[in-house]
Enzyme design. Structure first.
Site, PDB file in Angstrom:
ATOM      1  CB  SER A 273      10.914  29.268 -42.342  1.00 34.41           C
ATOM      2  OG  SER A 273      10.196  28.076 -42.516  1.00 34.41           O
TER       3      SER A 273
ATOM      4  NE  ARG B 117       6.894  32.441 -39.886  1.00 42.00           N
ATOM      5  CZ  ARG B 117       7.272  31.824 -41.024  1.00 42.00           C
ATOM      6  NH1 ARG B 117       7.948  30.684 -40.981  1.00 42.00           N
ATOM      7  NH2 ARG B 117       6.991  32.348 -42.190  1.00 42.00           N
TER       8      ARG B 117
ATOM      9  CE  LYS C 194      11.170  23.959 -44.048  1.00 45.38           C
ATOM     10  NZ  LYS C 194      10.240  24.825 -43.345  1.00 45.38           N
TER      11      LYS C 194
ATOM     12  CG  ASP D 152      11.356  25.899 -39.950  1.00 47.39           C
ATOM     13  OD1 ASP D 152      10.915  27.052 -40.054  1.00 47.39           O
ATOM     14  OD2 ASP D 152      10.915  24.942 -40.607  1.00 47.39           O
TER      15      ASP D 152
ATOM     16  CG  HIS E  66      10.984  24.536 -49.504  1.00 52.99           C
ATOM     17  ND1 HIS E  66      11.002  23.394 -48.738  1.00 52.99           N
ATOM     18  CD2 HIS E  66      10.165  25.399 -48.884  1.00 52.99           C
ATOM     19  CE1 HIS E  66      10.213  23.567 -47.687  1.00 52.99           C
ATOM     20  NE2 HIS E  66       9.689  24.781 -47.745  1.00 52.99           N
TER      21      HIS E  66
HETATM   22  N1  URA Z   1       7.529  27.346 -46.423  1.00 52.33           N
HETATM   23  C1  URA Z   1       8.339  27.195 -45.346  1.00 52.33           C
HETATM   24  O1  URA Z   1       8.985  26.162 -45.192  1.00 52.33           O
HETATM   25  N2  URA Z   1       8.426  28.198 -44.495  1.00 52.33           N
HETATM   26  C2  URA Z   1       7.751  29.352 -44.631  1.00 52.33           C
HETATM   27  O2  URA Z   1       7.906  30.219 -43.806  1.00 52.33           O
HETATM   28  C3  URA Z   1       6.901  29.504 -45.738  1.00 52.33           C
HETATM   29  C4  URA Z   1       6.803  28.474 -46.626  1.00 52.33           C
END
Ligand code: URA
Length: 436
Positions: A183, A168, A187, A161, A82
């Protein structure tokens, strides 16, 4: 407990308890706390921050706001990556097929664009027919059969999220380390992979602008991952200019295909290879990083990774011909050259402005409800340190609206500084963090 008191407590710099954080997260997920109160709360967090315990509590409350995906039916060590978000970052589209070609299961949950940054789910949707909303059964079936699935966040996976992320994006509360860590890690914990490799971007196009801030975010996320029993590595990578040549959804998928054909731009290829190597290492498929890189390189030279990409696209309802014949991607009506303001060396890039230039063309969202135009974007022919000539284009804009193209041109030109003296270039891999 009531939301007003909790906003006030955070606004005044107080520390929230686990119960208070859970109350906020659950209340917003269920709909009993409205958008405007969460917006105010996020802004309070933005200015006052959260301590490490609050960040962990927020992550766990968000991970438990829906179901946790049980991936035990997938054989082998499942890996995921990620990114904290960047401009022109299409590495997931390169890494997924390479790893799958090595028989390493990649079960990836991706997001949409956020602020000036792009998102993998939007990019994949530029392939005709491609579905990112997979059921749990389909997701597991695809990973077991072709070793790769990339899905959007389902309604019941970290739903807190999903709602907070969208809010956001439009309330200028993205670039806070605790909110980003919670965040991403909520996930990752909810989506069940065993090994997580994080690409923490740093620089003018990233949410973290300094190496110190990026390192703090990286260590926070690695420690949350380890606490949850997942092998977690973070690679801090440069985002002081877009990664690769293309910015924009369909354009970036085409550039990913070029890398899988062995014709990738150097910095993009380096970042993708480095992240993928740590995933191979984490999965226990290679003893050393050098060996991992060699194995990955072979998936490109043999054509196996490209074939895997086509297989993956087909398995998710997309047209696999797009992968072998990228000229089929939908195209923007206009392709306009951009000439530099003067001759010299590209010395600095306000990279978030390059992202905004693509957003102005229609490639990103201005409100939660905005529809994005998948065909628009930017092709950059020059990188930091390169010499540019005011009589030769240094970029092309792809757009469908002449007015927007002119606005995007101004933003792109303003994003770059040009100087007379040659410029020293920076390495793209800044730091590798294997433990918190
Ligand atoms: N990627 C995400 O999943 N969340 C964030 O807050 C920033 C980048």
């Amino acid at each position: 407990m009531n939301m007003y008191d909790l906003i006030l407590k955070k606004r005044n710099g107080g520390v929230l308890s686990k119960e208070e954080i859970t109350y906020i997260v659950m209340g917003y997920t269920e709909g009993s706390i409205p958008d405007y109160q969460i917006s105010a709360f996020l802004m309070a967090v933005y200015f006052q921050g959260m301590n490490p315990q609050e960040t962990v509590d927020l992550t766990l409350a968000m991970a438990d706001s829906g179901e946790r995906l049980d991936l035990s039916e997938i054989q082998g060590v499942k890996v995921d990556k990620h990114s904290t978000g960047g401009v022109g970052d299409k590495t997931s589209l390169i890494i997924g097929p390479m790893l799958a070609a090595l028989d390493i299961p990649v079960a990836k949950m991706s997001g949409r664009g956020l602020g000036h940054t792009g998102g993998t789910i939007d990019k994949l949707e530029s392939i005709e027919g491609f579905q990112t909303g997979l059921s749990r059964e389909q997701f597991i079936h695809n990973v077991n059969h072709i070793k790769l699935a990339i899905a959007g966040q389902t309604a019941n996976l970290a739903p807190a999220d999903k709602k907070i992320y969208a809010l956001r994006d439009v309330t200028a509360t993205v670039d806070n380390a605790s909110l980003i860590a919670a965040s991403i890690m909520s996930k990752k914990l909810a989506s069940g992979a065993d090994v997580i490799v994080l690409d923490v971007k740093v620089g003018s196009g990233a949410f973290m602008q300094t190496l110190e801030a990026a390192e703090e975010l990286a260590r926070t996320m690695v420690s949350i991952g380890n606490m949850a029993g997942k092998k977690t590595y973070a690679i801090i990578t440069d985002m002081n200019e877009p990664l690769g040549e293309m910015v924009g959804n369909a354009l970036e998928v085409q550039e990913a295909i070029q890398v899988l054909r062995g014709q990738g731009e150097a910095r993009l290829t380096k970042v993708a290879m480095t992240l993928a190597s740590y995933m191979v290492l984490g999965a226990g498929k290679a003893e050393t990083i050098e060996k991992a890189e060699e194995m990955l390189q072979e998936t490109i030279t043999s054509g196996k990774a490209l074939k895997k990409f086509a297989q993956f696209v087909q398995a998710q309802g997309g047209n696999p011909d797009y992968i072998y014949h990228p000229e089929q991607f939908p195209k923007a009506d206009y392709v306009e050259p951009v000439y530099p303001t003067r001759t010299g060396y590209l010395s600095a890039c306000r990279n978030s402005e390059v992202g905004m230039s693509s957003l102005v063309l229609g490639g990103g969202r201005e409100t939660k409800e905005s529809q994005i135009d998948l065909t628009v974007g930017i092709r950059l022919l020059k990188h930091l340190g390169d010499k540019v000539d005011d009589k030769e284009p240094f970029a092309y804009l792809y757009g469908n609206d002449k007015g927007k193209i002119e606005a995007a041109r101004m933003r792109l030109l303003n994003a770059y500084s040009i100087q007379d003296e040659p410029v020293e270039t920076q390495p793209v891999i800044k730091k590798i963090i294997l433990e918190a």
